[in-house]
Scaffold this motif. Sequence first.
Motif, PDB file in Angstrom:
ATOM      1  N   LEU A   1     -13.179  -5.752  29.292  1.00  0.00           N
ATOM      2  CA  LEU A   1     -13.079  -6.574  30.362  1.00  0.00           C
ATOM      3  C   LEU A   1     -14.226  -7.398  30.638  1.00  0.00           C
ATOM      4  O   LEU A   1     -14.263  -8.341  31.388  1.00  0.00           O
ATOM      5  CB  LEU A   1     -13.010  -5.525  32.070  1.00  0.00           C
ATOM      6  CG  LEU A   1     -11.768  -4.966  31.998  1.00  0.00           C
ATOM      7  CD1 LEU A   1     -11.768  -4.271  33.249  1.00  0.00           C
ATOM      8  CD2 LEU A   1     -10.616  -5.964  31.996  1.00  0.00           C
ATOM      9  N   ILE A   2     -15.347  -7.187  29.876  1.00  0.00           N
ATOM     10  CA  ILE A   2     -16.427  -8.226  29.941  1.00  0.00           C
ATOM     11  C   ILE A   2     -16.540  -8.945  28.492  1.00  0.00           C
ATOM     12  O   ILE A   2     -16.542 -10.097  28.233  1.00  0.00           O
ATOM     13  CB  ILE A   2     -17.666  -7.342  30.376  1.00  0.00           C
ATOM     14  CG1 ILE A   2     -17.534  -6.841  31.638  1.00  0.00           C
ATOM     15  CG2 ILE A   2     -19.079  -8.227  30.151  1.00  0.00           C
ATOM     16  CD1 ILE A   2     -18.757  -6.046  32.205  1.00  0.00           C
ATOM     17  N   VAL A   3     -16.853  -8.129  27.292  1.00  0.00           N
ATOM     18  CA  VAL A   3     -17.238  -8.644  25.903  1.00  0.00           C
ATOM     19  C   VAL A   3     -16.141  -9.469  25.503  1.00  0.00           C
ATOM     20  O   VAL A   3     -16.300 -10.944  25.044  1.00  0.00           O
ATOM     21  CB  VAL A   3     -17.583  -7.529  25.273  1.00  0.00           C
ATOM     22  CG1 VAL A   3     -18.075  -8.271  23.774  1.00  0.00           C
ATOM     23  CG2 VAL A   3     -19.054  -6.751  25.561  1.00  0.00           C
TER      24      VAL A   3
ATOM     25  N   ALA B   1     -16.863   3.756  29.961  1.00  0.00           N
ATOM     26  CA  ALA B   1     -17.709   2.842  30.174  1.00  0.00           C
ATOM     27  C   ALA B   1     -17.741   1.648  29.289  1.00  0.00           C
ATOM     28  O   ALA B   1     -17.766   0.438  29.487  1.00  0.00           O
ATOM     29  CB  ALA B   1     -19.035   3.108  30.727  1.00  0.00           C
ATOM     30  N   ALA B   2     -17.728   2.109  28.042  1.00  0.00           N
ATOM     31  CA  ALA B   2     -18.018   1.133  26.965  1.00  0.00           C
ATOM     32  C   ALA B   2     -16.722   0.568  26.641  1.00  0.00           C
ATOM     33  O   ALA B   2     -16.609  -0.778  26.525  1.00  0.00           O
ATOM     34  CB  ALA B   2     -18.366   1.852  25.685  1.00  0.00           C
ATOM     35  N   LEU B   3     -15.563   1.076  26.779  1.00  0.00           N
ATOM     36  CA  LEU B   3     -14.137   0.603  26.678  1.00  0.00           C
ATOM     37  C   LEU B   3     -14.116  -0.372  27.996  1.00  0.00           C
ATOM     38  O   LEU B   3     -13.456  -1.857  27.537  1.00  0.00           O
ATOM     39  CB  LEU B   3     -12.963   1.726  26.677  1.00  0.00           C
ATOM     40  CG  LEU B   3     -11.694   1.097  26.447  1.00  0.00           C
ATOM     41  CD1 LEU B   3     -11.242   0.493  25.165  1.00  0.00           C
ATOM     42  CD2 LEU B   3     -10.632   2.119  26.856  1.00  0.00           C
ATOM     43  N   TRP B   4     -14.490  -0.208  28.969  1.00  0.00           N
ATOM     44  CA  TRP B   4     -14.264  -0.991  30.220  1.00  0.00           C
ATOM     45  C   TRP B   4     -15.306  -2.393  29.809  1.00  0.00           C
ATOM     46  O   TRP B   4     -14.536  -3.204  30.044  1.00  0.00           O
ATOM     47  CB  TRP B   4     -14.993  -0.434  31.253  1.00  0.00           C
ATOM     48  CG  TRP B   4     -14.815  -1.326  32.593  1.00  0.00           C
ATOM     49  CD1 TRP B   4     -13.829  -1.873  33.634  1.00  0.00           C
ATOM     50  CD2 TRP B   4     -16.051  -1.950  33.133  1.00  0.00           C
ATOM     51  NE1 TRP B   4     -14.294  -2.474  34.350  1.00  0.00           N
ATOM     52  CE2 TRP B   4     -15.696  -2.617  34.230  1.00  0.00           C
ATOM     53  CE3 TRP B   4     -17.520  -2.000  32.690  1.00  0.00           C
ATOM     54  CZ2 TRP B   4     -16.655  -3.650  34.694  1.00  0.00           C
ATOM     55  CZ3 TRP B   4     -18.198  -2.622  33.353  1.00  0.00           C
ATOM     56  CH2 TRP B   4     -17.948  -3.497  34.538  1.00  0.00           C
ATOM     57  N   GLY B   5     -16.186  -2.104  29.344  1.00  0.00           N
ATOM     58  CA  GLY B   5     -17.232  -3.303  29.094  1.00  0.00           C
ATOM     59  C   GLY B   5     -16.610  -4.233  28.021  1.00  0.00           C
ATOM     60  O   GLY B   5     -16.861  -5.120  28.067  1.00  0.00           O
TER      61      GLY B   5
END
Length: 460
Positions: free
Chosen positions: A27-29, A20-24
């Motif tokens: 793809l977001i931060v 979840a941290a890698l995805w955020g």
Amino acid sequence: MNGLLRGYGRGLTLAFFAAAALWGLMLIVLPQLTMLERAMTAPARALDSSAAQMLMRDARTCISVLEGYASDAAKPSSGLAIPSLSGPAAPSSGLALPSASGAGTTARPYILQCDRATTHTALVRSAGEPRAWLDETYGLPLLSVSDSAPIAEQKATAEEIGALARDLYGELKEREAKANPYTLENFATLASARLIPQSDARRAEENARLSNRLLALIGLRFEADGQTYERIGLVTLTRTLVQAVIATALALLLCYPIAYKVALATPPRRAVWLFLGLVIPYAIVELMRIYAWTTIIDNAGLLNGLLQWLGLIGEPIQFKRFPGTVFLVIVYTYVLFMVFPIYNVMSTLDRNQIEAARDLGASPWRVHRRIIIPHSKPGIAVGTIATFMLAAGAFSVPRIISRGLQAEWFSQTIYNKFFESPNANTGAAYSFAYTLVCFALVALFMWLMRTRLKDFARVQ
């Protein structure tokens, strides 16, 4: 957290949070930080060094074309001459365009780069700032390539201009590299006012419209010095948000009864068929479903054909011009994002509570208001947020359905800034500001609904 550790073990729980941290992060931060940096950077074309660089290139091209022109003019004429609008002594060469000014009045044909090779070049300044010129700002001599001067003199002037521009370009690049590269100018363009040229009669007609009155009421449209100004960026942003809210409200009004019917008012065997009726159209890709609507609402489409066959209309109705058509297609396109969250939460409601309320004499409206809606609130919140965000960012639906016959949505404005005009920095500012505004509206909605993030866990 303790429940996750007990249920899945430490290894799986850590893997889940790491993913979840890698995805955020990916793809977001990082994309948002990249967008923010671009939004706070002045576009290269707005820098003074760009004006000097462009002048240097124009002077270089002018010299090249003049050399080719002089070489062609020195060659003896052979064969039949080709008639030219500029006269018999103006052979075409390179980027030169024939002049219509007649023979004997110019020493060369019109050359765009020579015409632009002047130190009196305008610099890019923000709206409201006085105009600035390269020669006046940086103390350059006023030089330009005169088309009536001898070719050798024009070439010498172009070489002098090119040398000045080259030196200035190097100096400005060094100065700009040491300066703070970040600015808020790109965000300021979102609120900048643009002149709306109108005749007096047209202005009076436009001012009488309700939409323009509302814009004037909130300061997005105003008059100054007898002229009308409009903050076009904010107008488009506001209009898109209002349209997204309306489309979301329509979807909620349509989907709540459907979810109730499937979850609580239909035996499970029949509910399967209702679900199939909802899901089957979504087996077709989204673009095909949107294009299918064009065959319905076109002037020669199914709907106009049916109305004409029934004798209800004589001329086709321009459905492409109706904003309601875009709302309808958006609701149709994203309806499942509203139905499923509501259904998932509503289906967990104990039907005995409904039966008990009815036995005590509660009306159907009271049952919904006191039992079903409070229980379904997380599903309503998730469905509303998902549909609103999809509607606010809709691009294909308004573009395909309206085909330019309606005011563009803000997503189209951002696209145009990125790809239809060299304003990627401004587009990044628009995109980042739009993201913040949408997040703020979602947070406000959650606060009004008294919904917390952990309530979303009930929507499975």
